[in-house]
Design a protein around this motif. Structure first.
Motif, short mmCIF file in Angstrom:
data_model
loop_
_atom_site.label_atom_id
_atom_site.label_comp_id
_atom_site.label_asym_id
_atom_site.label_seq_id
_atom_site.Cartn_x
_atom_site.Cartn_y
_atom_site.Cartn_z
N ASP A 201 0.81 -1.22 0.00
CA ASP A 201 0.00 0.00 0.00
C ASP A 201 0.85 1.27 0.00
O ASP A 201 0.32 2.37 0.20
CB ASP A 201 -0.96 0.01 1.19
N PHE A 202 2.17 1.14 -0.21
CA PHE A 202 3.08 2.28 -0.27
C PHE A 202 3.17 3.04 1.05
O PHE A 202 3.48 4.23 1.07
CB PHE A 202 2.71 3.22 -1.42
N SER A 203 2.95 2.35 2.17
CA SER A 203 3.01 3.02 3.46
C SER A 203 4.32 2.77 4.20
O SER A 203 4.60 3.45 5.19
CB SER A 203 1.84 2.56 4.35
N LEU A 204 5.14 1.81 3.76
CA LEU A 204 6.41 1.53 4.42
C LEU A 204 7.51 2.45 3.89
O LEU A 204 7.43 2.95 2.77
CB LEU A 204 6.84 0.07 4.18
N ARG A 205 8.56 2.62 4.69
CA ARG A 205 9.74 3.37 4.27
C ARG A 205 10.95 2.63 4.79
O ARG A 205 11.69 3.09 5.67
CB ARG A 205 9.70 4.81 4.82
N ASN A 206 11.19 1.43 4.25
CA ASN A 206 12.27 0.57 4.72
C ASN A 206 13.42 0.65 3.71
O ASN A 206 13.39 -0.01 2.67
CB ASN A 206 11.75 -0.87 4.85
N HIS A 207 14.41 1.45 4.02
CA HIS A 207 15.52 1.70 3.09
C HIS A 207 16.54 0.56 3.21
O HIS A 207 17.16 0.39 4.26
CB HIS A 207 16.16 3.04 3.39
N LEU A 208 16.71 -0.20 2.14
CA LEU A 208 17.50 -1.42 2.17
C LEU A 208 18.93 -1.24 1.68
O LEU A 208 19.72 -2.17 1.74
CB LEU A 208 16.81 -2.51 1.34
N GLY A 209 19.26 -0.08 1.19
CA GLY A 209 20.63 0.18 0.79
C GLY A 209 20.94 -0.17 -0.65
O GLY A 209 20.05 -0.26 -1.50
N VAL A 210 22.21 -0.40 -0.93
CA VAL A 210 22.71 -0.61 -2.29
C VAL A 210 22.32 -2.00 -2.79
O VAL A 210 22.55 -3.01 -2.11
CB VAL A 210 24.23 -0.45 -2.34
N VAL A 211 21.74 -2.06 -4.00
CA VAL A 211 21.42 -3.34 -4.62
C VAL A 211 22.27 -3.60 -5.86
O VAL A 211 22.30 -4.71 -6.38
CB VAL A 211 19.92 -3.45 -4.99
N HIS A 212 22.92 -2.57 -6.36
CA HIS A 212 23.80 -2.75 -7.52
C HIS A 212 24.87 -1.67 -7.48
O HIS A 212 24.56 -0.48 -7.41
CB HIS A 212 23.02 -2.66 -8.83
N SER A 213 26.13 -2.13 -7.54
CA SER A 213 27.26 -1.19 -7.58
C SER A 213 27.82 -1.14 -8.99
O SER A 213 27.92 -2.17 -9.66
CB SER A 213 28.35 -1.62 -6.61
N PRO A 214 28.20 0.04 -9.48
CA PRO A 214 28.69 0.16 -10.86
C PRO A 214 30.07 -0.44 -11.04
O PRO A 214 30.86 -0.54 -10.10
CB PRO A 214 28.71 1.67 -11.08
N LEU A 215 30.36 -0.83 -12.28
CA LEU A 215 31.71 -1.21 -12.63
C LEU A 215 32.61 0.01 -12.56
O LEU A 215 32.20 1.11 -12.93
CB LEU A 215 31.74 -1.78 -14.05
N ALA A 216 33.83 -0.19 -12.12
CA ALA A 216 34.77 0.93 -12.07
C ALA A 216 35.18 1.36 -13.48
O ALA A 216 35.38 2.54 -13.75
CB ALA A 216 36.00 0.55 -11.25
N GLY A 217 35.28 0.36 -14.38
CA GLY A 217 35.66 0.65 -15.75
C GLY A 217 34.46 0.70 -16.67
O GLY A 217 33.31 0.62 -16.24
N PRO A 218 34.72 0.82 -17.99
CA PRO A 218 33.63 0.90 -18.97
C PRO A 218 32.76 -0.36 -18.95
O PRO A 218 33.24 -1.44 -18.64
CB PRO A 218 34.38 1.03 -20.30
N PRO A 219 31.45 -0.24 -19.28
CA PRO A 219 30.84 1.02 -19.70
C PRO A 219 30.35 1.90 -18.55
O PRO A 219 30.01 3.04 -18.76
CB PRO A 219 29.66 0.56 -20.56
N ASP A 220 30.30 1.33 -17.31
CA ASP A 220 29.75 2.10 -16.20
C ASP A 220 30.63 3.28 -15.81
O ASP A 220 30.14 4.38 -15.57
CB ASP A 220 29.55 1.21 -14.97
N SER A 221 31.94 3.00 -15.70
CA SER A 221 32.90 4.03 -15.27
C SER A 221 32.41 4.75 -14.02
O SER A 221 32.46 5.97 -13.91
CB SER A 221 33.15 5.02 -16.41
N GLY A 222 31.90 3.94 -13.06
CA GLY A 222 31.49 4.47 -11.78
C GLY A 222 30.05 4.91 -11.66
O GLY A 222 29.66 5.43 -10.61
N ARG A 223 29.24 4.70 -12.70
CA ARG A 223 27.84 5.12 -12.61
C ARG A 223 26.91 4.12 -13.31
O ARG A 223 27.06 3.86 -14.50
CB ARG A 223 27.62 6.50 -13.24
#
Length: 336
Positions: A281-303
Motif C-alpha cells: 500500500d506504499f506506506s512503508l519506508r524501509n531503506h535497504l541500501g545498495v542493490v547494484h554497484s557500478p563497474l569501475a571501468g567501462p561502460p559504467d565508469s562508476g555510474r
C-alpha cells in the motif's frame, strides 16, 4: 518478457487531482550488494546482476544527435502486438536537446538490437500538441485493458506526457499527465514510470513514480496513483527523500514486486542503485541500501542508473544507463 515492477511520511488518502489536456513489464532487480557503512544487512530481494554487453553500437546508430543514451525500457510483444519487428522492443532516448524517443528491437533480451529506421518515433515537436527543446525518458507500459502500449515521456523537464499505440511504433498523443504545478514546491517532475498496481483504498489501479526536484535543488522520488493511468493524484511529499538515504539526489525510480511486498529501485548521485521497500500500500519506508554497484571501468565508469527490470524464460535481466551523466549508453546485465 514478463514485466517486473515495481514518502518518507505516508501519504494522506487523497492527493491533488489533476486534469488532462485531451482525452485519452518487465519487473525484477539485482541482489542486495554491499551496504553502506553502518547499514543493517538484509536478505536479498533482487538477484545479483552481471554486466553482459551494451545494448546498442552507438557508433553505428543513424539517429544519435548528442552521443548519449538514457532511460532504457524493454517490453515484450508476444501475445500483445501482431506484426511486431521483434519479440522485444527497447525504448530509449538522448537527453540533451533535441532528444527524441527512439526504438530498437530484438528477438532476445540479450540482443542483438536493431535500430528502428524511423527514429525518433516521437520528436520534440508534435503539432499541434507541443514544441519543446527536447523529449526524453521513455517508459512504456502494456495496458492490457486497452491492448495498447502507453508511452510516458518528459518534455520539458517540468512536464510528463502520455501517448498511446496499437503497434508500439506509431503513437497518438494523449496529453499531459504530470507537471510541476501539480506537485507544490517542485521545479522538475520527470523520469516517470507507470505500473499497474492496485491500491483499493485509493480507488487506484496504477501507480507512478518519478523524479521531483525541489526548490532547494535536491532531487527525490515522488509518486502518484490513478484509476485509469491518465488522471493522477500526487502526494505532495516525497516517496523516498534524498535526505533519508543520505545523498543529495535520487532519480530513475522503478517499482518492483517481490515476495508479497513492493519496492522502489532508484539511482543516486553516488553512481549506485538502491532499494526502498514501500509495501503493497506504499506506506512503508524501509531503506535497504545498495542493490547494484557500478563497474569501475567501462561502460559504467562508476555510474549505473535508471534501472529497468525483466525476465525471459526464467532468466532475469536489468537494463540500465551506464556511464557518466550526459555521456551514458544502454547496458544489459543478467542475473546469475
Amino acid at each position: 518478457m514478463s514485466d517486473a515492477h515495481s514518502p518518507d511520511t505516508p501519504a494522506p488518502g487523497v492527493g491533488r487531482r489533476t486534469a488532462l489536456l485531451g482525452a485519452g513489464a518487465l519487473l525484477a532487480p539485482g541482489l542486495l550488494g554491499p551496504a553502506p557503512a553502518g547499514a543493517a544487512r538484509t536478505a536479498p530481494v533482487l538477484p545479483r546482476y552481471t554486466f553482459l554487453r551494451e545494448a546498442l553500437d552507438t557508433s553505428s546508430l543513424a539517429y544519435n544527435p548528442t552521443g548519449e543514451l538514457i532511460f532504457p525500457c524493454l517490453r515484450g510483444t508476444a501475445g500483445r502486438l501482431s506484426g511486431a519487428p521483434g519479440r522485444f522492443l527497447l525504448y530509449y532516448a538522448p537527453h540533451d536537446a533535441p532528444g527524441g524517443i527512439c526504438l530498437a528491437y530484438a528477438d532476445s533480451p540479450e540482443g542483438p538490437f536493431t535500430e528502428h529506421p524511423g527514429n525518433p518515433i516521437v520528436s520534440r515537436t508534435w503539432s499541434p500538441h507541443y514544441s519543446v527543446s527536447h523529449v526524453s525518458s521513455p517508459h512504456v507500459m502494456w495496458n492490457a485493458e486497452h491492448r495498447e502500449m502507453w508511452l510516458y515521456f518528459h518534455g520539458e523537464n517540468t512536464t510528463t506526457r502520455l501517448a498511446r499505440s496499437r503497434n508500439g511504433i506509431d503513437f497518438d498523443y494523449q496529453g499531459t499527465v504530470l507537471t510541476t504545478a501539480m506537485v507544490p514546491g517542485t521545479t522538475e517532475a520527470s523520469y516517470a514510470r507507470v505500473f499497474e498496481h492496485p491500491l483499493p483504498d485509493r480507488g487506484a489501479r496504477y501507480v507512478m513514480v518519478f523524479m521531483r526536484n525541489s526548490t532547494g535543488g535536491n532531487r527525490s522520488i515522488g509518486w502518484g496513483w490513478s484509476a485509469d493511468g491518465i488522471t493522477f493524484d500526487f502526494d505532495p511529499r516525497p516517496l523516498v527523500s534524498h535526505s533519508s538515504v543520505g545523498v543529495a539526489n535520487l532519480s530513475g525510480p522503478h517499482v518492483v514486486e517481490r515476495g508479497g511486498s513492493t519496492y522502489v529501485a532508484y539511482h543516486t548521485d553516488r553512481g549506485d542503485i538502491r532499494l526502498t521497500e514501500v509495501g503493497r500500500d506504499f506506506s512503508l519506508r524501509n531503506h535497504l541500501g545498495v542493490v547494484h554497484s557500478p563497474l569501475a571501468g567501462p561502460p559504467d565508469s562508476g555510474r549505473s542508473a535508471a534501472p529497468s527490470y525483466g525476465s525471459d524464460g526464467g532468466t532475469q535481466y536489468m537494463f540500465y544507463e551506464a556511464g557518466h551523466r550526459l555521456g551514458a549508453t544502454i547496458a544489459i546485465a543478467r542475473a546469475g
